[in-house]
Write a protein that holds these residues in place. Structure first.
Motif: not given
Length: 299
Positions: A152-161, A163-172
């Motif tokens: 669950q911890s990996t999923l939570d952090v992965g989803l947050a990241h 979302i950041a990638a989808a908004t252009g704030d983080m590289a895939i």
């Protein structure tokens, strides 16, 4: 001097004390003590009980409120916007679930947003909202299989990241690296799983956008426009509500804003039943410039 010895022996028991409502206390076993004093022996049997934190919760085990934890990670019945709860397998702060449209604040505390319409449908029937974030069953099953190895911890952090990638704030690539490091999975395998899940949600979004007024060839321009500073907050809210709340409705204001601010192409207008001629479009029997009509909100 007397010959004095004492022994204690654990004796398990099946006795339980479980009231049907309220906190429960379980008798888990007992101890028999034998005291030897010379030729005399005396025995004494005592029991002890234990109670868990979940037993003290006033909420049933399937109630999301029973999962509440405070900032220190301890169970709590005093639920605030900073409390962490689990809903549909996702752990997040109550305040984040409110922003995503999953929870709402009421006079009595917090409640699931979906409970607003719980009584609007007939018993035994289910109605799917046109704004519900749905996927074909086989795609949803494949997404579940792709994320199954992750905790669950990996999923939570992965989803947050993600979302950041989808908004252009983080590289895939950084999203993949984070998932690989947390899970211990080979980066290439983690990358395949991450990319599949993101592609599934991208297809879900594309499908909703094209059903709500955008043409397929307008989507790249739409996403570029949505990532600009003036729209990024709305874009983030839309993605969060889609991912956490399974609700696509927050995309609609973005669609409307794009249509007002950016003139749709002629192919999109024709696909939606408009008559066009060069850079003109017929609105209520009158010819108007496409950009002017878009800014006026006519198209």
């Amino acid at each position: 001097m007397s010959d004095y010895n004492s022994y204690s022996t654990y004796v398990p028991t099946d006795e339980t004390a479980a009231p049907t409502t309220g906190p429960t206390t379980r008798v888990t076993g007992g101890t028999t003590s034998i005291t030897l004093n010379g030729n005399e022996a005396k025995s004494n049997f005592s029991q002890h009980a234990e109670v868990s934190a979940s037993d003290l919760s006033p909420y049933s085990a399937d109630d999301w409120r029973s999962t509440a934890r405070n900032s220190m990670g301890f169970p709590t019945n005093n639920i605030t916007s900073d409390s962490v709860v689990e809903i549909s397998g996702m752990n997040a702060k109550v305040g984040d679930f409110i922003k995503a449209g999953v929870l709402r604040e009421t006079a009595d505390g917090f409640a699931l947003a979906s409970s607003d319409s719980a009584g609007d449908t007939d018993e035994g029937t289910e109605e799917t909202s046109p704004d519900a974030a749905t996927m074909p069953e086989e795609v949803a099953s494949a997404v579940d299989a792709a994320v199954e190895p992750f905790d669950q911890s990996t999923l939570d952090v992965g989803l947050a990241h993600a979302i950041a990638a989808a908004t252009g704030d983080m590289a895939i690539e950084d999203v993949v690296l984070g998932v690989a490091q947390r899970s211990g999975m080979d980066p290439s395998q983690a990358g395949e799983r991450v990319q599949f899940v993101m592609d599934a949600y991208q297809a879900q979004t594309d499908n909703f956008l094209t059903k709500n007024g955008l043409n397929a060839d307008e989507l790249p321009a739409f996403y570029d426009w949505a990532k600009q500073s003036g729209q990024k907050a709305m874009l983030t809210t839309a993605i969060q509500q889609q991912a956490y709340g399974r609700d696509m409705s927050a995309w609609k204001p973005l669609i409307a804003g794009f249509m007002r601010g950016v003139a749709p192409n002629l192919g999109a207008l024709q696909a939606n039943g408009y008559e066009v001629n060069g850079n003109l479009v017929r609105i209520d029997g009158k010819w108007m410039n496409v950009k002017a009509a878009a800014k006026a909100g006519f198209i």
